[in-house]
Design a protein around this motif. Structure first.
Motif, mmCIF file in Angstrom:
data_model
loop_
_atom_site.group_PDB
_atom_site.id
_atom_site.type_symbol
_atom_site.label_atom_id
_atom_site.label_comp_id
_atom_site.label_asym_id
_atom_site.label_seq_id
_atom_site.Cartn_x
_atom_site.Cartn_y
_atom_site.Cartn_z
ATOM 1 N N MET A 1 -0.628 3.515 4.678
ATOM 2 C CA MET A 1 -1.627 2.633 4.098
ATOM 3 C C MET A 1 -1.534 2.460 2.574
ATOM 4 S SD MET A 1 -2.961 1.115 6.507
ATOM 5 C CE MET A 1 -4.031 0.166 5.407
ATOM 6 N N PRO A 2 -1.259 3.502 1.796
ATOM 7 C CA PRO A 2 -1.151 3.284 0.349
ATOM 8 C C PRO A 2 -0.058 2.272 -0.018
ATOM 9 C CG PRO A 2 -1.441 5.608 0.797
ATOM 10 C CD PRO A 2 -1.215 4.949 2.129
ATOM 11 N N ALA A 3 1.111 2.392 0.613
ATOM 12 C CA ALA A 3 2.199 1.461 0.316
ATOM 13 C C ALA A 3 1.866 0.050 0.793
ATOM 14 C CB ALA A 3 3.492 1.949 0.962
ATOM 15 N N GLY B 1 -10.546 1.581 6.185
ATOM 16 C CA GLY B 1 -9.292 2.031 5.605
ATOM 17 C C GLY B 1 -8.069 1.784 6.455
ATOM 18 N N ALA C 1 -1.146 -1.334 1.150
ATOM 19 C CA ALA C 1 -2.170 -1.899 0.277
ATOM 20 C C ALA C 1 -1.576 -2.311 -1.065
ATOM 21 C CB ALA C 1 -3.297 -0.893 0.073
ATOM 22 N N ALA C 2 -0.620 -1.533 -1.556
ATOM 23 C CA ALA C 2 -0.008 -1.851 -2.842
ATOM 24 C C ALA C 2 0.805 -3.138 -2.774
ATOM 25 C CB ALA C 2 0.882 -0.693 -3.297
ATOM 26 N N THR D 1 -0.919 3.455 10.389
ATOM 27 C CA THR D 1 -1.737 2.399 9.784
ATOM 28 C C THR D 1 -3.220 2.560 10.102
ATOM 29 O OG1 THR D 1 -1.267 0.958 11.701
ATOM 30 C CG2 THR D 1 0.155 0.727 9.772
#
Length: 211
Positions: free
Chosen positions: A54-56, A70, A58-59, A47
């Motif tokens: 992080m992409p998952a 970030g 944030a989604a 994280t």
């Protein structure tokens, strides 16, 4: 015992409630020659800025849980999951499989006289118990935990209560212990206990490999 790239390895699972001092114990064991893999450190890496989770995250949770650099905003996420049980389930569904996969990868290559697997929620999840040859619980009174968390993190009492409520009780944790370190005293007392345990674990690890 687990099979790794370095052959069979003896594994100690190390756990304790928030503020119990398990990180200090892990650091001391590492200094004495044990190989340490900490699931909390793995979660932090996943994280961090550019972390694989992080992409998952944030989604699912939106930009409000992402800091300017970030990384995951841990305070925002903590408040979210303690207010919403479904959000907690979503977070765990994303993170737990990734943490497990990375933890197993690190165990497979970690050097050291024996392996220490640090899992704060060892008892609560139960999923890491099959990897361990022995369980060490770092224990102290709940009020001592509160004082340490208050001093270290500055969290409000309501959040401390919520964190303690989300973890296994002191009594439940101790029922899973093969060994216990009492960290209700000072750092010197803790160090002496860890040194004794390390010598004991070296013997167990060597005997297991010899059998």
């Amino acid at each position: 015992m687990i099979s790794t790239a370095n052959g069979p390895r003896w594994v100690l699972a190390l756990t304790g409630g928030i503020g119990s001092g398990k990180s200090a114990v892990a650091e001391r064991l590492a200094a004495l020659g044990a190989g340490v893999v900490d699931t909390d450190r793995v979660a932090h890496a996943l994280t961090a800025p550019g972390g694989a989770a992080m992409p998952a995250l944030a989604a699912v949770f939106g930009p409000e849980i992402v800091q300017a650099d970030g990384a995951m905003d841990r305070a925002a996420m903590r408040a979210r999951v303690f207010a919403d049980p479904q959000a907690r389930q979503q977070l765990e569904a994303i993170l737990h499989p990734m943490i497990r996969a990375q933890t197993e990868a690190e165990l497979a290559t970690c050097p050291g006289d024996y392996l220490v697997l640090v899992v704060p929620l060892l008892v609560e999840t139960g999923t890491y118990l099959p990897l361990a040859d022995r369980v060490l619980v770092v224990d102290c009174p709940v009020e001592t935990q509160r004082q340490r968390v208050r001093a270290r993190n500055g969290l409000p009492e309501a959040q401390i209560d919520a964190i303690l409520a989300s973890q296994a009780s002191r009594e439940a944790r101790l029922t899973h212990a093969d060994d216990i370190i009492d960290n209700s005293g000072d750092f010197a007392a803790l160090g002496l206990q860890v040194d004794v345990k390390h010598s004991y674990y070296l013997g167990l690890a060597h005997q297991a490999l010899a059998d």
